[in-house]
Design an enzyme around this catalytic site. Structure first.
Site, mmCIF file in Angstrom:
data_model
loop_
_atom_site.group_PDB
_atom_site.id
_atom_site.type_symbol
_atom_site.label_atom_id
_atom_site.label_comp_id
_atom_site.label_asym_id
_atom_site.label_seq_id
_atom_site.Cartn_x
_atom_site.Cartn_y
_atom_site.Cartn_z
ATOM 1 N N GLY A 29 125.252 36.999 51.850
ATOM 2 C CA GLY A 29 124.496 36.077 52.619
ATOM 3 C C GLY A 29 124.064 36.760 54.068
ATOM 4 N N ASP A 75 120.567 37.487 43.459
ATOM 5 C CA ASP A 75 120.997 36.198 43.490
ATOM 6 C C ASP A 75 122.362 35.900 43.070
ATOM 7 O OD1 ASP A 75 120.594 33.406 42.860
ATOM 8 O OD2 ASP A 75 118.618 33.476 42.507
ATOM 9 N N SER A 157 133.274 25.476 55.352
ATOM 10 C CA SER A 157 132.545 24.519 56.294
ATOM 11 C C SER A 157 133.535 23.405 56.514
ATOM 12 C CB SER A 157 131.331 23.975 55.691
ATOM 13 O OG SER A 157 130.748 22.858 56.640
ATOM 14 N N TYR A 169 126.826 19.645 49.135
ATOM 15 C CA TYR A 169 127.390 20.670 49.981
ATOM 16 C C TYR A 169 128.821 20.475 50.214
ATOM 17 C CZ TYR A 169 127.432 23.665 54.136
ATOM 18 O OH TYR A 169 127.878 24.602 55.133
ATOM 19 N N LYS A 173 132.004 23.160 49.383
ATOM 20 C CA LYS A 173 132.845 23.826 50.283
ATOM 21 C C LYS A 173 134.172 23.289 50.419
ATOM 22 C CE LYS A 173 129.581 26.262 52.512
ATOM 23 N NZ LYS A 173 129.739 27.602 52.296
#
Length: 271
Positions: A29, A75, A157, A169, A173
């Site tokens: 990332g 990827d 996160s 999400y 996380k």
């Protein structure tokens, strides 16, 4: 897979320490946001940095900011591409010392609007992607691990702890936190540390929509005790510390960079 001529050019450098002796970090990332800031921070600490992202142009742009860095395009959903990327790092420098899993995607949809395809994509990139990188990197982290300087740092996160109303999400996380603890326990006998950094609301491209309207940004900031969003460099500073020799006795930890958000249980969502 990159060409051997590219690897040879990337390995050229000057300075006191032999280029092949420098500690090497792989950051996923790395094209933008926290990943890019982490690449720069580690470069400033003397690391040779491999920047991995599915955005090849973005990875190359970050690599330009990091001296003799290596840009890789992959990827994280593609296991073979991940393995080849790690192999390229080893061909480039002959070693791997630090892995930072910063790649991630976010879909701002609740339960009723999250279809199975979206769920699978988010989990595959955010959680399984990090697993793939760790699995491919493990043999190289074990090589020379007795000096106690090998590291894995995962970017989680605060959503994984208190929930942001986005099930895919949040689940991904939460999984990163659990994966970190498991890997920390498994790799501790080899003196490899594994930690997770949990950002709160950080000013990155993934949150651009939350900052489009100044009034909306103010509403989000009001839910954060420090009264503002964080910057990518503030998260990267914590990763930088965890990657350093000074953090050799820290493992299985969750370190929040959230302006106090988790402490009060606030869901600083733009919704």
């Amino acid at each position: 897979m990159i060409e051997s001529s590219q690897l040879a050019r990337a390995a050229q450098g000057a300075g006191g320490m032999s280029e092949m002796e420098r500690r090497v970090a792989l950051v996923t990332g790395g094209a933008s946001g926290i990943g890019a800031a982490t690449c720069v921070a580690l470069h400033e600490d003397g690391f040779a940095v491999a920047v991995l992202d599915r955005d090849g142009d973005g990875a190359a742009a970050t690599a330009e900011r990091c001296g003799e860095a290596l840009a890789l395009t992959a990827d994280l959903r593609d296991e073979q591409a991940v393995r080849e990327a790690v192999a390229d790092v080893i061909a480039w420098r002959g070693r791997l010392d630090v892995v930072v899993n910063a790649a991630g995607v976010l879909h701002r949809t609740g339960l009723a609007d999250t279809d199975a395809e979206t769920w699978a994509r988010v989990l595959d990139i955010n959680l399984t992607g990090a697993f793939r990188v760790c699995e491919a990197a493990q043999p190289h982290l074990l090589d020379g691990a007795e000096d106690g300087t090998k590291r894995i740092v995962n970017i989680g996160s605060c959503a994984g702890e208190i929930g942001y109303a986005y099930p895919a999400y949040t689940a991904s996380k939460g999984g990163i936190i659990a994966l970190t603890r498991q890997l920390a326990a498994e790799l501790a006998p080899h003196r490899i540390t594994v930690n997770v950094v949990n950002p709160g609301f950080i000013r990155t491209p993934i949150n651009d929509d939350a900052f489009a309207d100044p009034a909306q940004e103010r509403r989000v900031a009001e839910r954060i005790p420090l009264g503002r969003m964080g910057e990518p460099e503030e998260v990267a500073a914590v990763v930088r510390f965890l990657a350093s020799p000074a953090a050799g006795y820290i493992t299985a930890e969750t370190i929040r960079v959230d302006g106090g958000q988790t402490a009060i249980g606030a869901v600083a969502s733009p919704k």
